[in-house]
Write a protein that holds these residues in place. Sequence first.
Motif, mmCIF file in Angstrom:
data_model
loop_
_atom_site.group_PDB
_atom_site.id
_atom_site.type_symbol
_atom_site.label_atom_id
_atom_site.label_comp_id
_atom_site.label_asym_id
_atom_site.label_seq_id
_atom_site.Cartn_x
_atom_site.Cartn_y
_atom_site.Cartn_z
ATOM 1 N N LEU A 298 0.843 -1.191 0.000
ATOM 2 C CA LEU A 298 0.000 0.000 0.000
ATOM 3 C C LEU A 298 0.883 1.248 0.000
ATOM 4 O O LEU A 298 1.869 1.311 0.742
ATOM 5 N N TYR A 299 0.511 2.240 -0.795
ATOM 6 C CA TYR A 299 1.313 3.465 -0.827
ATOM 7 C C TYR A 299 0.436 4.654 -1.203
ATOM 8 O O TYR A 299 -0.627 4.500 -1.827
ATOM 9 N N GLY A 300 0.887 5.837 -0.812
ATOM 10 C CA GLY A 300 0.196 7.064 -1.157
ATOM 11 C C GLY A 300 0.724 7.641 -2.456
ATOM 12 O O GLY A 300 1.938 7.679 -2.672
ATOM 13 N N THR A 301 -0.165 8.113 -3.311
ATOM 14 C CA THR A 301 0.261 8.630 -4.612
ATOM 15 C C THR A 301 1.034 9.944 -4.493
ATOM 16 O O THR A 301 1.704 10.357 -5.436
ATOM 17 N N ARG A 302 0.951 10.597 -3.337
ATOM 18 C CA ARG A 302 1.692 11.844 -3.140
ATOM 19 C C ARG A 302 2.982 11.632 -2.330
ATOM 20 O O ARG A 302 3.581 12.594 -1.853
ATOM 21 N N ASP A 303 3.392 10.384 -2.200
ATOM 22 C CA ASP A 303 4.655 10.073 -1.524
ATOM 23 C C ASP A 303 5.782 10.173 -2.558
ATOM 24 O O ASP A 303 5.920 9.304 -3.421
ATOM 25 N N THR A 304 6.575 11.232 -2.479
ATOM 26 C CA THR A 304 7.598 11.485 -3.497
ATOM 27 C C THR A 304 8.750 10.487 -3.450
ATOM 28 O O THR A 304 9.504 10.361 -4.410
ATOM 29 N N THR A 305 8.909 9.780 -2.327
ATOM 30 C CA THR A 305 10.002 8.816 -2.219
ATOM 31 C C THR A 305 9.624 7.444 -2.772
ATOM 32 O O THR A 305 10.468 6.549 -2.847
ATOM 33 N N CYS A 306 8.374 7.273 -3.157
ATOM 34 C CA CYS A 306 7.885 5.975 -3.648
ATOM 35 C C CYS A 306 7.620 6.102 -5.151
ATOM 36 O O CYS A 306 6.609 6.660 -5.569
ATOM 37 N N THR A 307 8.530 5.595 -5.968
ATOM 38 C CA THR A 307 8.437 5.779 -7.408
ATOM 39 C C THR A 307 7.816 4.568 -8.101
ATOM 40 O O THR A 307 7.951 3.429 -7.644
ATOM 41 N N ASN A 308 7.162 4.831 -9.218
ATOM 42 C CA ASN A 308 6.514 3.761 -9.972
ATOM 43 C C ASN A 308 7.522 2.740 -10.484
ATOM 44 O O ASN A 308 7.215 1.543 -10.583
ATOM 45 N N ALA A 309 8.732 3.206 -10.805
ATOM 46 C CA ALA A 309 9.746 2.291 -11.334
ATOM 47 C C ALA A 309 10.120 1.225 -10.304
ATOM 48 O O ALA A 309 10.240 0.035 -10.638
ATOM 49 N N VAL A 310 10.290 1.642 -9.049
ATOM 50 C CA VAL A 310 10.664 0.683 -8.003
ATOM 51 C C VAL A 310 9.492 -0.236 -7.691
ATOM 52 O O VAL A 310 9.675 -1.435 -7.444
ATOM 53 N N ILE A 311 8.284 0.303 -7.706
ATOM 54 C CA ILE A 311 7.096 -0.520 -7.459
ATOM 55 C C ILE A 311 6.986 -1.601 -8.532
ATOM 56 O O ILE A 311 6.761 -2.783 -8.235
ATOM 57 N N SER A 312 7.162 -1.214 -9.788
ATOM 58 C CA SER A 312 7.071 -2.178 -10.888
ATOM 59 C C SER A 312 8.143 -3.248 -10.774
ATOM 60 O O SER A 312 7.881 -4.433 -11.014
ATOM 61 N N LYS A 313 9.335 -2.832 -10.391
ATOM 62 C CA LYS A 313 10.451 -3.779 -10.287
ATOM 63 C C LYS A 313 10.194 -4.827 -9.210
ATOM 64 O O LYS A 313 10.616 -5.983 -9.337
ATOM 65 N N SER A 314 9.489 -4.440 -8.147
ATOM 66 C CA SER A 314 9.271 -5.364 -7.041
ATOM 67 C C SER A 314 8.461 -6.591 -7.461
ATOM 68 O O SER A 314 8.571 -7.656 -6.859
ATOM 69 N N HIS A 315 7.656 -6.457 -8.531
ATOM 70 C CA HIS A 315 6.871 -7.592 -9.014
ATOM 71 C C HIS A 315 7.764 -8.731 -9.512
ATOM 72 O O HIS A 315 7.340 -9.887 -9.521
ATOM 73 N N LYS A 316 8.983 -8.415 -9.902
ATOM 74 C CA LYS A 316 9.898 -9.442 -10.399
ATOM 75 C C LYS A 316 10.337 -10.395 -9.285
ATOM 76 O O LYS A 316 10.752 -11.515 -9.564
ATOM 77 N N PHE A 317 10.243 -9.925 -8.050
ATOM 78 C CA PHE A 317 10.784 -10.697 -6.931
ATOM 79 C C PHE A 317 9.698 -11.269 -6.015
ATOM 80 O O PHE A 317 10.010 -11.989 -5.076
ATOM 81 N N ILE A 318 8.436 -10.919 -6.288
ATOM 82 C CA ILE A 318 7.336 -11.374 -5.435
ATOM 83 C C ILE A 318 6.267 -12.004 -6.317
ATOM 84 O O ILE A 318 5.631 -11.324 -7.132
ATOM 85 N N SER A 319 6.052 -13.297 -6.152
ATOM 86 C CA SER A 319 5.104 -14.016 -7.008
ATOM 87 C C SER A 319 3.666 -13.600 -6.757
ATOM 88 O O SER A 319 2.862 -13.495 -7.684
#
Length: 329
Positions: free
Chosen positions: A266-287
């Motif tokens: 879960l994340y807030g869309t106005r959290d500047t430290t939470c980028t879409n690129a890192v979120i997308s990358k995390s799918h590679k490591f979590i089934s």
Amino acid sequence: MDPASFNHRVAQLSTGRTYHFVDQLPENYKPRRTPTLLCVHGFPDCWYQIGPWTRKGFRVVVPNMLGYGDTDRPQHPSEYSTKKLCADLAALLDFVGVQRAVVIGHDWGAFTAGRFALWHPDRLHALVILSVPYTPPTPQYMPVEKVAKLAPDLAYQAYFASAQSSKDLDAHLLQFLRMSFQKPHSTKSFSPNQLLSGPEEILTKLKIQDSDIILGPKELAYYQQVLQKGMNEPLNYYRTARYRYEEERDASLPSKLREDLPVLFLYGTRDTTCTNAVISKSHKFISRLQTIALEGRGHWVMVEAKDEVTEMIAAWLEELMTRPPKPAL
């Protein structure tokens, strides 16, 4: 909420470290039917941001993490490596008599919770991470200064890793808390990266209105009370990069989480430290990763949207329990 109304406990764990924690048992608790939630906070936080999950029948265990409040406060940064923190969390579960828990983490707690799923994969039913996406162990050591260059939104971490930051934040603790807990829609939005241009000036001159803070006066006073013991220890989390890398390398820690582990982010869309690129990358490591964006919310989702987040997590867990994965909750 009144901090004194919670069930506070203190225990020396099998790791040798003493932890203060809150242990909330619901009425008519049935441990074989409902899992325990182990909540792990970040910086600058404490056990206080606890969701009302006991209303849903969950037992909730929330420690003040190492360096905070009445939990032990070792001086050396090496004591704050995630391997050691995760050993403490496993020992805390042992102490309260829980073999497996749903682990929920925010900020540094999200990072620690993700590592707990690597160091102690057999101790989790499910994993919930808030605001900080999962990132795998790095194949090469990356000092915080390099992280700051590669990810400009995280440049402030280099300042927090410095010895000077402890002195600055101790001297201006209340102002720092007011800055940290600003609303994402604040009229004078503060980014921790501003501290890089002159912490003394920012900490003394930036004016923040009470209406721009997500904490009420009593909540803010409680945070100040917990953290006024000294900021050096909480800031030690930012000084652990080499220790974490060496421990993970020596253990050949995997990059992927347990394949059958349900994970909610879960994340807030106005959290500047939470980028879409890192979120997308995390799918590679979590089934089994499910991601939910909270529109208009910032970094402090458990403050800004406590009821909403509590309900989302409870509903997700209830669905897992009614249609259990293998192995079942």
